[in-house]
Scaffold this active site. Structure first.
Site, mmCIF file in Angstrom:
data_model
loop_
_atom_site.group_PDB
_atom_site.id
_atom_site.type_symbol
_atom_site.label_atom_id
_atom_site.label_comp_id
_atom_site.label_asym_id
_atom_site.label_seq_id
_atom_site.Cartn_x
_atom_site.Cartn_y
_atom_site.Cartn_z
ATOM 1 N N LYS A 1 54.777 56.080 -25.737
ATOM 2 C CA LYS A 1 55.919 55.738 -24.881
ATOM 3 C C LYS A 1 56.174 54.225 -24.931
ATOM 4 C CE LYS A 1 57.413 56.797 -20.107
ATOM 5 N NZ LYS A 1 56.944 57.362 -18.819
ATOM 6 N N LEU B 1 62.616 53.842 -15.865
ATOM 7 C CA LEU B 1 61.438 54.732 -15.990
ATOM 8 C C LEU B 1 61.377 55.787 -14.898
ATOM 9 C CD1 LEU B 1 58.671 52.092 -16.883
ATOM 10 C CD2 LEU B 1 59.587 53.824 -18.417
ATOM 11 N N SER C 1 59.848 60.896 -17.135
ATOM 12 C CA SER C 1 60.350 59.795 -17.915
ATOM 13 C C SER C 1 59.767 59.737 -19.328
ATOM 14 C CB SER C 1 60.046 58.476 -17.205
ATOM 15 O OG SER C 1 58.670 58.243 -17.105
ATOM 16 N N SER D 1 56.192 62.381 -14.676
ATOM 17 C CA SER D 1 56.748 61.875 -15.938
ATOM 18 C C SER D 1 55.976 62.257 -17.190
ATOM 19 C CB SER D 1 56.895 60.357 -15.854
ATOM 20 O OG SER D 1 57.997 60.020 -15.048
#
Lengths: 549, 549
Positions: free
Chosen positions: B134, B183, B209, B233
């Site tokens: 990420k 985010l 996210s 997320s």
């Protein structure tokens, strides 16, 4: 003349204390030490209040007491009565308590004795050990004022988690102890039950904020006590009163039910930990009894890290920090560090000097993070009751930023706090140092009202390193600690250094004060730190165990 | 027409991406799936871009790949090239990346191969495993925008701690992946590299996210990925994309060097954790490889808790949470829960229903604590660049209190957060429940822009319980998941319930979406939770391991 409302409220706190004192053990004023007598350490013996057996009991460590009760040689009732009597005397001489729990404690001791009689077994590792408890640690159905008049009517709805665990282990709580207004002095005075004195010299403070505990340990009103520490509040009173104290790594000991004005504040984690009157072994006994009950399975903020049994090893590197680079310690403190170095070297331990790492930067961060709200909540506590701020309360509040930090500013400081801790930890590793011996305070103890400099202890809160304080065995000496010609020529490096150095003047101001050492271990190495403290104390005292058994 | 400054800055981010794509593997537009093709899961096979061996490689798990490399049957270079090719295709179809690291990755793989050739040994447990990362996880000397145009020029000065540990273990980083602005969407769109699509249905979001990671796992652009999770997320994109994800208990995995706007914020701890394309075993492989390196000895905020090897046991009680009491899950999700219950019962596992415990109270606390500053810092990030807020950014900011909380208000909420976590933990114990299986989201996946309801995942951030997400093996079915007459009569309990229920309309909106399950274990029981997830998945899928070996 009518009293202000806050004074009437404060009187309630004094009433709780006065009504709780077991009157049968009070000495008439005429039989007490004179008010001008500074050192009252030997007064229990002189007073005649305690029997020979009671005197013996109160000189034993918790570990020894449990062993004797386990052999059936002492009963829990005898033990708690002995300590209660000594504590009542301590109260008369030192004003260290906020509430006696005599009836409950005796009833509890009788239960323990009954259990022992019926089963031949102790109920747990702290069977029958009287423990004094700092006031802001909540007791069910009892008021918990945390040093603020505003909280005088605040009643705890349950026992603090730690107390429940200690009780499970067999502990007996017999007296609650004094703390300063706001809990943020290295001293012990408030507008409710007043000021606690140092048993070694009543012109000195017992330290703080666990000052009632300091006096309790020094005067042996209990073999074990409970203090809390966010900047030195366990270690400073242990040091000033000739006792023992342990600040564990944060998030190991259970905190639930400990009352503070700013509950939920996490910018700096306070910790709770043991204090002891006569041995490091007792600090371990306490820690093991608590953590063996896996408190993290109820209080889920705690780290799930069991207490390990560790044997002391001589294969360690110990550094001596002579000076934190900002405030020079007084001559007696330096003398104790020299003794430590000499004895450790003679014992074959690897000893190096510790160059402090940006302690002033550490202090700038931690002192701002004590009050990210600019001490607004704490000032609100004062306004609520109308009580005046004590001078050392204003002193502590002066650390705060003049206005509340924004959240973003506080987050940045939290990030810097973690960075500093990581850097300090990395430095210990890269220098190959396992433990640092340092002063616990620039002086052996502080004259009443003068405990201003926190950073010999607060720095280890900042780095979240476990640390123990223990007596070096030395006391301030009129000859050995006189200012030398060289001392007299010392040019302070800054205003704070000057302020602290000028307090010394000579040993006469600190007459009789015990000189402590502080040993800090690496983050999380709680067990190793206590083991090292035990080893170091033994070496410094030439292996002479002080047991009266 | 001149571009706004923020658009010129955003273009820099797109340039970084575009310049990094290995052009030799790009398919001409004409050979790509049509833009109207929703489901592109099988396109890698159809495209002919990958050789048969490369197709096989990209279908293997990390665990299997390491085993093959350990036997000398595959080289790290073959492996990373295969995944790079698939990732380039994934980028063309799904826009999941922010930067390719092809040259570095291939060079690193060659080094690993050389090491293996010379020593016959793997360098570590992740030898040669390509891992997608990420974007906000810092790479030395690379920009790290965290989804904000304002950070487009921000360059990380060192690799994140986690990346260093994974690299030690032999991992190869070949692609960085997309994330939403701020985010804080369960979706994946920003003003820099745009919007990522779901490989199972390109009208759906991959979730967020860690949405780029979701797509990466679903499309098998990497066998392992790294996501972060403060409200779902990791788990939401794993669920939406048919992948696997693990949210560890906070303060176990290393966080240093992960960039966020609000660095140092601790009101709610975000975590970093593994995502995987094909097995729970890979999640364990990742966790063990990281924690075996004792990250707490460098990053001292972490808990010193080693990773334990745990074997799954059938002697557990598993609860099914059908509904959180606030928002009713869609029919496909309920069908997967029914399957789980049936299969577990048939396998002799003790299964009970879970009555949710005040999830709305939990949400009220956590959602306020996401932005104690009223989202001031986050809004400042938008103002700094001038980029417009995306709709789901505004949605997330709407959780914030309209004005910054005072510090005292935030402390009170932190206290309530801990209390809620303690209460939930106590409830699990008193009900004798080891694990809770629940939806990861009210729907199998969300239509682009519609991911509004966080609390099927956020509740376990609130209670800090470890949880894993894995595919049930079911997908949304046009027949089985049609609204029944009873469904059509459902009267929502509140506005949120109504909003979420009305999104369903019928299976057609979620065509092809995989249906995931979420399993949460007790606080700190990370190892046990992964072991249970493995057991449950095996039981639900009748022990059919999907390996292509």
């Amino acid at each position: 003349m009518s009293l202000d409302r806050w004074e009437r409220q404060a009187q309630k706190g004094r009433d709780i204390l006065n009504n709780s004192i077991p009157k049968q053990w009070l000495l008439p004023e005429s039989q007490l030490a004179l008010a001008t007598t500074k050192n009252v350490i030997d007064f229990p013996e002189q007073s005649g209040l305690l029997s020979e057996l009671e005197m013996l009991i109160t000189e034993l460590s918790a570990t020894e007491l449990v062993a004797e009760m386990g052999k059936g040689k002492l009963t829990a009732e005898e033990v708690v009565v002995a300590f209660l009597k000594r504590a009542v005397l301590g109260q008369q001489l030192l004003n260290f308590a906020t509430e006696f729990l005599a009836d409950e404690a005796i009833a509890r001791a009788q239960e323990l004795d009954k259990h022992y009689k019926q089963t031949g077994q102790l109920v747990g590792p702290l069977h029958g050990v009287p423990i004094s408890v700092k006031e802001h640690i909540g007791f069910k159905n009892k008021t918990c004022n945390t040093g603020y008049v505003a909280y005088i009517d605040k009643v705890a709805t349950e026992d603090a988690h730690l107390l429940r665990l200690l009780a499970n282990a067999g502990a007996v709580f017999h007296v609650r102890t004094n703390q300063p207004q706001s809990l943020m002095h290295l001293c012990c005075s408030n507008n409710i039950t007043g000021t606690t004195l140092n048993p070694h010299n009543r012109t000195l403070t017992p330290g703080g904020s666990s000052g009632g505990e300091g006096a309790s340990m020094g005067f042996k009103c209990a073999p074990l006590g409970i203090g809390t520490d966010i900047g030195g509040s366990i270690r400073c009173p242990a040091a000033f009163c000739g006792g023992y104290g342990f600040r564990p790594t944060a998030m190991r000991n259970p905190m639930a039910g400990i009352q503070v004005a700013c509950i939920g504040q996490e910018t700096i984690h306070g910790v709770v930990g043991p204090m002891a009157g006569s041995s490091i072994e007792d600090l371990e006994l306490f820690q093991k009894a608590v953590l063996d009950q896996e408190p993290w399975d109820d209080e889920t903020s705690l780290m799930p890290v069991p207490w390990k049994t560790v044997t002391p090893t001589r294969d360690v590197t110990i550094a001596i920090m002579w000076d934190d680079g900002y405030v020079r310690p007084h001559p007696p403190v330096t003398r104790a560090l020299r003794l430590a170095k000499e004895k450790l070297l003679a014992a074959g331990i690897k000893v190096v000097d510790w160059e402090p790492y940006e302690h002033q930067r550490g202090w700038d961060i931690i002192s701002t993070l004590y009050y990210p709200d600019g001490a607004a909540l704490q000032r609100q506590m004062l306004r609520e009751s109308g009580e005046p701020a004590r001078p050392l309360t204003e002193w502590a509040f002066s650390y705060a930023h003049p206005t509340p930090l924004t959240h973003a500013e506080a987050w940045t400081l939290q990030y810097e706090r973690d960075l500093y801790r990581d850097e300090y930890h990395a430095l210990l590793k890269s220098r190959g140092v396992d433990f640092i011996i340092s002063p616990a305070y620039p002086a052996a103890a502080a004259v009443m009202g003068e405990s201003h400099y926190w950073n010999y202890t607060a720095i280890w809160n900042m780095t979240d390193m476990p640390c123990a304080v223990f007596p070096s065995g030395l006391t301030v000496d009129p000859t050995l600690d006189a200012l030398t010609e060289q001392d007299k020529k010392y040019v302070p490096r800054n205003e704070v250094d000057e302020r602290e150095w000028n307090k010394y003047q000579g040993p006469w101001r600190y007459e009789g004060a015990p000189i402590a050492l502080q040993i800090a271990g690496r983050h999380f190495k709680d067990e190793e730190t206590l083991a090292a403290a035990k080893l170091v104390e033994e070496i410094i005292k030439d292996g002479k165990k002080s047991s009266k058994l």
